[in-house]
Design a protein around this motif. Structure first.
Motif, PDB file in Angstrom:
ATOM      1  N   SER A  72     -13.393 -40.204 -49.445  1.00 56.58           N
ATOM      2  CA  SER A  72     -13.507 -38.954 -48.671  1.00 56.58           C
ATOM      3  C   SER A  72     -13.781 -37.780 -49.606  1.00 56.58           C
ATOM      4  O   SER A  72     -13.005 -36.820 -49.666  1.00 56.58           O
ATOM      5  N   PRO A  73     -14.867 -37.822 -50.358  1.00 56.74           N
ATOM      6  CA  PRO A  73     -15.128 -36.763 -51.347  1.00 56.74           C
ATOM      7  C   PRO A  73     -15.301 -35.393 -50.719  1.00 56.74           C
ATOM      8  O   PRO A  73     -15.050 -34.379 -51.363  1.00 56.74           O
ATOM      9  N   GLU A  74     -15.724 -35.350 -49.434  1.00 62.82           N
ATOM     10  CA  GLU A  74     -15.958 -34.046 -48.801  1.00 62.82           C
ATOM     11  C   GLU A  74     -14.690 -33.206 -48.724  1.00 62.82           C
ATOM     12  O   GLU A  74     -14.745 -31.976 -48.708  1.00 62.82           O
ATOM     13  N   THR A  75     -13.516 -33.843 -48.702  1.00 66.93           N
ATOM     14  CA  THR A  75     -12.262 -33.094 -48.635  1.00 66.93           C
ATOM     15  C   THR A  75     -11.837 -32.543 -49.992  1.00 66.93           C
ATOM     16  O   THR A  75     -10.932 -31.722 -50.070  1.00 66.93           O
ATOM     17  N   ARG A  76     -12.497 -32.998 -51.057  1.00 69.68           N
ATOM     18  CA  ARG A  76     -12.118 -32.600 -52.412  1.00 69.68           C
ATOM     19  C   ARG A  76     -13.075 -31.570 -53.011  1.00 69.68           C
ATOM     20  O   ARG A  76     -12.889 -31.147 -54.140  1.00 69.68           O
ATOM     21  N   LEU A  77     -14.121 -31.208 -52.265  1.00 67.45           N
ATOM     22  CA  LEU A  77     -15.103 -30.256 -52.758  1.00 67.45           C
ATOM     23  C   LEU A  77     -14.855 -28.877 -52.186  1.00 67.45           C
ATOM     24  O   LEU A  77     -14.296 -28.725 -51.089  1.00 67.45           O
ATOM     25  N   SER A  78     -15.300 -27.870 -52.920  1.00 63.51           N
ATOM     26  CA  SER A  78     -15.181 -26.504 -52.435  1.00 63.51           C
ATOM     27  C   SER A  78     -16.199 -26.257 -51.326  1.00 63.51           C
ATOM     28  O   SER A  78     -17.157 -27.019 -51.151  1.00 63.51           O
ATOM     29  N   THR A  79     -16.003 -25.171 -50.593  1.00 60.96           N
ATOM     30  CA  THR A  79     -16.936 -24.819 -49.525  1.00 60.96           C
ATOM     31  C   THR A  79     -18.332 -24.551 -50.079  1.00 60.96           C
ATOM     32  O   THR A  79     -19.334 -24.929 -49.473  1.00 60.96           O
ATOM     33  N   GLU A  80     -18.397 -23.923 -51.250  1.00 64.62           N
ATOM     34  CA  GLU A  80     -19.692 -23.642 -51.875  1.00 64.62           C
ATOM     35  C   GLU A  80     -20.421 -24.936 -52.217  1.00 64.62           C
ATOM     36  O   GLU A  80     -21.632 -25.059 -52.012  1.00 64.62           O
ATOM     37  N   GLU A  81     -19.702 -25.925 -52.728  1.00 63.26           N
ATOM     38  CA  GLU A  81     -20.318 -27.208 -53.060  1.00 63.26           C
ATOM     39  C   GLU A  81     -20.797 -27.932 -51.813  1.00 63.26           C
ATOM     40  O   GLU A  81     -21.872 -28.541 -51.799  1.00 63.26           O
ATOM     41  N   LEU A  82     -19.994 -27.869 -50.745  1.00 67.94           N
ATOM     42  CA  LEU A  82     -20.407 -28.491 -49.488  1.00 67.94           C
ATOM     43  C   LEU A  82     -21.685 -27.857 -48.948  1.00 67.94           C
ATOM     44  O   LEU A  82     -22.584 -28.551 -48.471  1.00 67.94           O
ATOM     45  N   GLN A  83     -21.751 -26.530 -49.017  1.00 70.84           N
ATOM     46  CA  GLN A  83     -22.939 -25.836 -48.544  1.00 70.84           C
ATOM     47  C   GLN A  83     -24.173 -26.250 -49.352  1.00 70.84           C
ATOM     48  O   GLN A  83     -25.266 -26.440 -48.809  1.00 70.84           O
ATOM     49  N   MET A  84     -24.012 -26.416 -50.680  1.00 75.18           N
ATOM     50  CA  MET A  84     -25.127 -26.817 -51.536  1.00 75.18           C
ATOM     51  C   MET A  84     -25.617 -28.210 -51.172  1.00 75.18           C
ATOM     52  O   MET A  84     -26.826 -28.467 -51.075  1.00 75.18           O
ATOM     53  N   ILE A  85     -24.670 -29.129 -50.918  1.00 73.26           N
ATOM     54  CA  ILE A  85     -25.041 -30.501 -50.584  1.00 73.26           C
ATOM     55  C   ILE A  85     -25.774 -30.553 -49.251  1.00 73.26           C
ATOM     56  O   ILE A  85     -26.812 -31.201 -49.108  1.00 73.26           O
ATOM     57  N   VAL A  86     -25.244 -29.846 -48.248  1.00 76.02           N
ATOM     58  CA  VAL A  86     -25.868 -29.843 -46.924  1.00 76.02           C
ATOM     59  C   VAL A  86     -27.261 -29.214 -46.992  1.00 76.02           C
ATOM     60  O   VAL A  86     -28.209 -29.674 -46.356  1.00 76.02           O
ATOM     61  N   THR A  87     -27.406 -28.150 -47.795  1.00 75.85           N
ATOM     62  CA  THR A  87     -28.688 -27.458 -47.903  1.00 75.85           C
ATOM     63  C   THR A  87     -29.760 -28.336 -48.555  1.00 75.85           C
ATOM     64  O   THR A  87     -30.931 -28.317 -48.168  1.00 75.85           O
ATOM     65  N   LYS A  88     -29.394 -29.128 -49.551  1.00 72.99           N
ATOM     66  CA  LYS A  88     -30.374 -29.960 -50.259  1.00 72.99           C
ATOM     67  C   LYS A  88     -30.983 -31.021 -49.359  1.00 72.99           C
ATOM     68  O   LYS A  88     -32.147 -31.388 -49.516  1.00 72.99           O
ATOM     69  N   GLY A  89     -30.234 -31.548 -48.424  1.00 69.77           N
ATOM     70  CA  GLY A  89     -30.764 -32.544 -47.507  1.00 69.77           C
ATOM     71  C   GLY A  89     -30.665 -33.962 -48.025  1.00 69.77           C
ATOM     72  O   GLY A  89     -30.297 -34.216 -49.180  1.00 69.77           O
TER      73      GLY A  89
END
Length: 314
Positions: free
Chosen positions: A236-253
């Motif tokens: 469950s890596p998504e729970t261990r990342l910051s909001t900024e990192e999550l936004q970067m991952i979602v944006t990259k596609g």
């Protein structure tokens, strides 16, 4: 009259209390039960109100000081210590803190979440000061009984429990963020030590070369090495990342993340979906906190204006 003993009796909620004079323990049960509205056929147990000591015989009863306060318990009643709100000021709010006997049964009155519910009823902002154990107790409380204790509709009590659960989730995320920050600091310190000792680094094995290559690749794709390690190696890596990192991952596609992680389309798509869901949940948490703040603002417009001015200065 010299053989009669003045004393006081109350029920298990301490809402009803009466003074009477009786010659024996049996008479105390009979007359006390009448005052408290007990049925004559009910089995009654007498205990000391202050510590719950059971009084079983007349010898002990007659040895007690005058005006001792007794609690009369029916079969399903249980003794519990007097509730305290603010140290020595408990007596000031006791009347408002006691539920009606016919509203909640004895198990509800003695439940650990009951005092917490009353504290929340007095001041909704006290959520911030509650421990995780306190919040969990409120979340696990039976919704109908919690609604009765708070004086709310059951739906509103359910919404409150969901909000408290989100507060618990957010605290867990903050704890995980601190752990990730510590991991990042440790990684930076290790890299700094390697840069300060180039001779040792140049003599290292293939593992050191892999570390350098990994740092270069990470820098090229825009992610820190720590972020990729979390994505590749954690459950469950998504729970261990910051909001900024999550936004970067979602944006990259999906396609860009396939190349970065070296995964297939199915696995990468599942990861992005989990990250997007986590990001949405965090935004909802922010909205929930803002909603709590808006509900606890003073109703006086003059006070609201003054508070807004102070916030603007800050």
């Amino acid at each position: 009259m010299t053989d009669r003993k003045p004393c006081k009796v109350c029920n298990f909620t301490r809402q009803k209390s009466y003074g009477l004079v009786v010659p024996s323990l049996d008479e105390l049960k009979i007359k006390g039960g009448e005052f408290l509205g007990f049925s004559p056929s009910e089995l009654v147990t007498v205990v000391l109100e202050d510590d719950g000591t059971v009084v079983e015989d007349d010898v002990y009863f007659l040895c007690l000081p005058l005006n001792t306060k007794f609690m009369l318990l029916r079969e399903k009643d249980t003794w519990s210590p007097g509730r305290r709100i603010d140290g020595g000021t408990a007596w000031m709010a006791r009347d408002s803190m006691i539920l009606e006997t016919d509203a909640v049964d004895s198990s509800s009155v003695a439940a650990p979440w009951w005092n917490l519910a009353q504290q929340l009823k007095q001041d909704l902002a006290s959520i911030i000061l509650m421990s995780e154990a306190d919040l969990q107790a409120l979340v696990d409380a039976p919704c109908p009984e919690l609604a009765s204790a708070l004086g709310l509709q059951e739906k509103k009590a359910k919404d409150l429990q969901e909000t408290l659960q989100r507060v618990l989730d957010r605290r867990e995320e903050e704890r995980q963020s601190k752990e990730l920050l510590q991991l990042y600091i440790n990684t930076v310190n290790k890299e700094n030590r390697q840069q300060q000792n180039p001779s040792h680094h140049s003599q290292g094995g293939a593992g050191d070369i892999d570390v350098l290559e990994e740092v270069e690749v990470d820098s090229a794709c825009g992610f820190m090495s720590r972020t990729l390690r979390v994505l590749k190696g954690k459950t469950s890596p998504e729970t261990r990342l910051s909001t900024e990192e999550l936004q970067m991952i979602v944006t990259k596609g999906v396609e860009a993340m396939e190349e970065v992680l070296g995964w297939d389309r199915v696995r990468t798509s599942a990861l992005l979906q989990a990250c997007e869901t986590e990001l949405t949940r965090r935004l909802q948490q922010v909205q929930a906190v803002q909603s709590i703040r808006s509900n606890t603002r003073p109703s006086n417009p003059r006070q609201s204006s003054q508070k807004s001015t102070e916030e603007a200065k800050e």
